[in-house]
Design a protein around this motif. Structure first.
Motif, PDB file in Angstrom:
ATOM      1  N   PRO A   1      51.293  42.688  42.131  1.00  0.00           N
ATOM      2  CA  PRO A   1      52.266  43.049  41.091  1.00  0.00           C
ATOM      3  C   PRO A   1      52.209  42.047  39.960  1.00  0.00           C
ATOM      4  O   PRO A   1      52.231  40.843  40.192  1.00  0.00           O
TER       5      PRO A   1
ATOM      6  N   ARG B   1      53.381  39.803  37.431  1.00  0.00           N
ATOM      7  CA  ARG B   1      54.660  39.200  37.121  1.00  0.00           C
ATOM      8  C   ARG B   1      54.577  38.511  35.782  1.00  0.00           C
ATOM      9  O   ARG B   1      53.632  37.789  35.504  1.00  0.00           O
TER      10      ARG B   1
ATOM     11  N   THR C   1      57.079  33.361  33.681  1.00  0.00           N
ATOM     12  CA  THR C   1      58.378  32.788  33.334  1.00  0.00           C
ATOM     13  C   THR C   1      58.162  31.534  32.520  1.00  0.00           C
ATOM     14  O   THR C   1      57.115  30.923  32.546  1.00  0.00           O
TER      15      THR C   1
ATOM     16  N   ASP D   1      48.653  35.940  41.855  1.00  0.00           N
ATOM     17  CA  ASP D   1      49.778  35.111  42.243  1.00  0.00           C
ATOM     18  C   ASP D   1      49.324  33.668  42.347  1.00  0.00           C
ATOM     19  O   ASP D   1      48.133  33.364  42.333  1.00  0.00           O
TER      20      ASP D   1
END
Lengths: 132, 480
Positions: free
Chosen positions: A74, A76, A79, A98
């Protein structure tokens, strides 16, 4: 294996562009270096897949088959507090991994990069000072 | 870590300027990178320095903290009532921010002192956490400290300090955060600036917010987000009352915020984490994997004495940038006259047309491929050994232009050139004409060149003027 591919790619570069400018040729050499790195690393590595995809895209002017996009991980959004952002930008294909696999890919990428650098350095050394 | 990025940019700029010198430039780049980071650590703010060189600066840091506390207390005295956490928390963190962003020692020390208002327990805990974080080893003491902080009646600790440090609850919760965020570096500022809890609930939310970001600062994307909230709920369930909640939230915050690399934190979580078991196990596994990969990376990257995770990441990033820069520089240095060594599969097949050598060339074609592979492999490790291998086989290394000249010149038998011409031609080439037992082209004597069974690794050269003569010489060489 890397040396074999790289030398062959270098031959191609010198053969096909004898009259191009220095800058273009150096770019081609650099691309040849990365391409041979990716080829020798094999498709089992995410970064080599991403690199090859990028080269195919640039060469054939067509969208890469989306292999690198649908990595199954997924996506992401980075951030603001993630220190791995810089690393993601550096390692090819790093934006869609990841953190765990990013570290692993980075290790492999560093290994291949250092092999490539050593190879190129040894070639330059063997040419000698008259190599300009 | 602003200085580091600036430094990198400045260096990259200087690199682009001086890119004509290949290896020297690259070496300078590496040295500058190393110096930049090494030198940067020293003037950096005290918290970061203490985080990075934990064991050495341990006691000094503690002394500094305690000594700077009286001054910080004066500032704290100006703050409002204990239960004005949002404003005080904001002010604390703006002060903390100021302390973090400015590398000056006094302000940093004061900020650090403010961050750790005189909690003997908490400062000890912070030091222990750092120690464990750095050493990576587990210690029952650390766990004990945390548990101590957790299960001890918080009122005793907090309330007296509440009178003195207005942001006790917010402080204790947010205390460990500066611990981690000091190591997190530049990306810390954003989460803190956005911290704006309103009241008790807001405090928890605010704690969850920066906690999430602090955890992601250590690269815990999704699991990390769930962890603080779960810890908070667990804390809320376990404790009774606002202060108790704050305390346990702070303890869990310290546990989770510090859980980047330290096994003691994992152990703490294992102890308290009955309510969050599957997640904690997954988190633990994940952290172990990350730690393993980081260790592998540490071995790859030179100058890997950094024990801090964030600075290790920076080091890795810099090293990757340096390697890519080296590739770029090396590719530029091989323009023009630079030689490219390449296996001559095509040329061998074309040269196989020669009369007597055809059978030999074809039969040796397979072995040549194997040889090429072998030489290429050797070249990766050491050029010298590759050359020796070639010599052992009686092969030569020659420019590609020579090879093409040879294949075109097979029709007319060339005359043996003088050794001087070859030496002049070979000066700018990768023209190692190698006799079995002999090394230098000038040593060759001319013979009637036979078919070019010049197997080999050839190289292209820009100086093709001497190519013809050198080609004949090389042909001679190979035959001889």
């Amino acid at each position: 294996m890397l040396a074999f591919r790289f030398l062959r790619a270098l031959t191609l570069v010198h053969r096909t562009t004898p009259n191009s400018s220095n800058a273009a040729r150096s770019r081609r050499i650099q691309r040849a270096a990365f391409a041979s790195m990716a080829y020798s690393a094999g498709p089992r590595r995410a970064w080599s897949r991403a690199l090859l995809c990028r080269f195919h895209f640039h060469r054939a002017r067509r969208r890469c088959a989306g292999r690198s996009r649908t990595a199954g991980v997924p996506r992401r959004p980075s951030t603001t507090g993630s220190p791995a952002d810089g690393l993601r930008r550096l390692v090819p294909g790093g934006t869609e991994m990841d953190y765990c696999s990013l570290l692993e890919e980075t290790a492999d990428y560093i290994r291949c990069l250092s092999k490539q650098v050593k190879l190129m350095q040894s070639i330059v050394d063997s040419v000698g000072p008259g190599g300009r | 870590m602003q200085p580091s990025s600036r430094e990198m940019q400045g260096m990259a700029g200087s690199m682009n300027g001086g890119i004509s010198r290949s290896s020297a430039v690259a070496q300078i780049a590496l040295r500058e990178l190393q110096n930049g980071h090494g030198g940067q650590q020293i003037p950096n703010s005290v918290p970061q320095a203490s985080f990075d060189h934990g064991a050495s600066g341990h006691d000094d840091f503690l002394d500094q903290m305690l000594s700077s506390l009286p001054s910080s207390w004066a500032e704290l005295g100006n703050l409002k009532t204990p239960w004005d956490p949002p404003e005080a928390g904001q002010r604390l963190f703006s002060a903390g921010l100021a302390g973090e962003s400015s590398p000056e020692e006094p302000s940093a020390a004061a900020a650090e002192g403010m961050r750790y208002p005189l909690y003997d327990e908490s400062s000890l805990l912070a030091n222990r956490l750092r120690q464990h974080q750095i050493s990576g080893g587990s210690s029952p003491n650390g766990k004990g400290m945390m548990v101590h902080l957790d299960h001890q009646s918080q009122q005793q600790m907090l309330l007296p300090s509440l009178g003195r440090s207005p942001v006790a609850s917010g402080d204790s919760g947010l205390l460990p955060l500066p611990l981690t965020l000091g190591t997190g570096g530049y990306d810390v500022d954003a989460p803190f600036k956005s911290l704006n809890p309103t009241g008790g609930e807001g405090l928890f939310n605010g704690l969850g917010g920066p906690l999430q970001r602090a955890q992601s600062a250590f690269g815990h994307p999704q699991g990390g987000a769930s962890m603080p909230s779960q810890n908070f709920t667990a804390a809320a369930g376990a404790a009774a009352g606002g202060v108790g909640q704050a305390a346990s939230a702070s303890a869990s915050a310290s546990a989770s915020a510090g859980g980047g690399t330290g096994p003691p934190r994992q152990k703490v979580r294992a102890r308290r984490g009955q309510a969050t078991d599957p997640h904690s196990i997954a988190e633990r596994l994940r952290r172990e994997r990350i730690a393993d990969r980081m260790k592998a990376l540490q071995e790859l990257v030179p100058n890997a004495n950094k024990t801090d995770k964030a600075s290790m990441l920076d080091e890795i990033i810099d090293y990757v940038k340096f390697l890519q820069l080296q590739v770029k520089v090396l590719s530029m240095s091989r323009l023009g006259g630079a030689a490219a060594v390449a296996p001559l599969v095509a040329d061998i097949s074309s040269e196989g047309q020669g009369g007597a050598g055809s059978g030999g060339a074809n039969s040796s074609g397979d072995s040549l491929t194997v040889t090429e592979h072998q030489v290429a492999k050797l070249m990766e490790e050491d050029m010298g050994s590759a050359m020796q291998y070639l010599q052992g086989k009686g092969l030569c290394l020659m420019p590609i232009s020579l090879a093409s000249a040879i294949s075109t010149a097979t029709a007319c038998p060339p005359r043996p050139p003088s050794s001087s011409s070859l030496s002049s031609a070979g000066a700018g080439h990768l023209g190692h004409g190698i006799l079995p037992g002999g090394l230098h082209p000038p040593n060759l004597t001319g013979d009637a060149p036979a078919s070019p069974g010049v197997s080999a690794l050839t190289a292209q050269s820009a100086m093709a003027n001497g190519g013809a003569e050198a080609a004949k010489e090389a042909v001679t060489v190979s035959k001889a």
